[in-house]
Design an enzyme around this catalytic site. Structure first.
Site, PDB file in Angstrom:
ATOM      1  N   GLY A  45       0.797  -1.338  -0.030  1.00  0.00           N
ATOM      2  CA  GLY A  45      -0.051   0.031  -0.091  1.00  0.00           C
ATOM      3  C   GLY A  45       0.989   1.413  -0.057  1.00  0.00           C
ATOM      4  N   HIS A 134      -4.559   1.622   7.522  1.00  0.00           N
ATOM      5  CA  HIS A 134      -3.166   2.098   7.567  1.00  0.00           C
ATOM      6  C   HIS A 134      -3.153   3.414   6.647  1.00  0.00           C
ATOM      7  CE1 HIS A 134       1.529   1.663   7.805  1.00  0.00           C
ATOM      8  NE2 HIS A 134       1.261   2.236   6.783  1.00  0.00           N
TER       9      HIS A 134
HETATM   10 NI    NI Z   1       2.626   3.241   5.666  1.00  0.00          NI
END
Ligand code: NI
Length: 170
Positions: A45, A134
Site C-alpha cells: 500500500g 493504515h
Molecule cells: Ni505506511
C-alpha cells in the site's frame, strides 16, 4: 515513474490531505506512479503524502501470490468498522525495516471514488482491512507508530533520523 518515498520524520507525513474534487489526467498519472513505486519498493500500500502529494489518494494490492489486484482509491472513507479487532505486524514504506503489532477493526467498509469518477464501496477483511486503514490514516497525518507507546515510538523515530542522516551523507 518511480517516485521518492518520504521517510519519517517529515512534516508532510503529519499533515491532513485535501479532498480531490474530480479525477483528472494529473490524478491518474499520480496514481500510476504510486502503483509503480509501491510494486518497486515492494509494498502492499502507498498513500499520496508518502510521495509528497498532499491529496486524499491511496493505492494498494494485498495479493502476495497470484494475479495482482491493483486498487486506486480517491477520497476513501471508512463508513463501518467491525467490533472484532485483529492484530497484524505492520510496517510502512516511510519507516523502513521497522515492524510492530497494531490492533485495528478486523473488517471495515470503505467508500471511495474511482479514477472514472464512479462511487465505490466495499467491505475489506484480513490483510486488506488492515492495509486500507493504515493507508487512510496516512491521509490524516497518522502513522502506525502513533498506535505504539511513546518509548517505542521515540526509539523508531531516532532510528529513522539516523537513517536519514546516513542517506544524506552518501
Ligand atoms: Ni505506511
Amino acid at each position: 515513474m518511480i517516485r521518492d518515498i518520504l521517510i519519517h520524520p517529515d512534516p508532510r507525513l503529519k499533515k491532513p490531505c485535501e479532498q480531490i474534487a474530480a479525477p483528472t489526467a494529473e490524478i491518474a498519472q499520480i496514481a500510476a506512479d504510486m502503483l509503480e513505486t509501491m510494486y518497486d519498493a515492494p509494498g502492499i500500500g502507498l498513500a499520496a503524502p508518502q510521495i509528497g502529494v498532499m491529496k486524499r489518494l491511496i493505492v494498494m494490492d494485498c495479493i502476495k501470490d497470484g494475479t495482482p489486484e491493483p486498487m486506486v482509491l480517491l477520497n476513501p472513507e471508512v463508513t463501518w468498522s467491525s467490533e472484532d479487532l485483529s492484530t497484524y505486524e505492520e510496517g510502512c514504506l516511510s519507516i523502513p525495516d521497522q515492524y510492530a503489532d497494531v490492533k485495528r477493526p478486523a473488517a471495515v467498509t470503505v467508500r471511495w471514488m474511482a479514477l472514472d469518477g464512479s462511487a465505490q464501496e466495499r467491505t475489506f477483511h484480513g490483510l486488506w482491512a488492515t492495509c486500507v486503514q493504515h493507508e487512510i490514516d496516512h491521509l490524516d497525518g497518522k502513522l502506525f507508530i502513533d498506535y505504539l507507546g511513546p518509548l517505542k515510538r521515540q526509539m523508531i523515530t531516532r532510528k529513522m533520523e539516523k537513517l536519514k542522516r546516513e542517506r544524506a551523507r552518501s
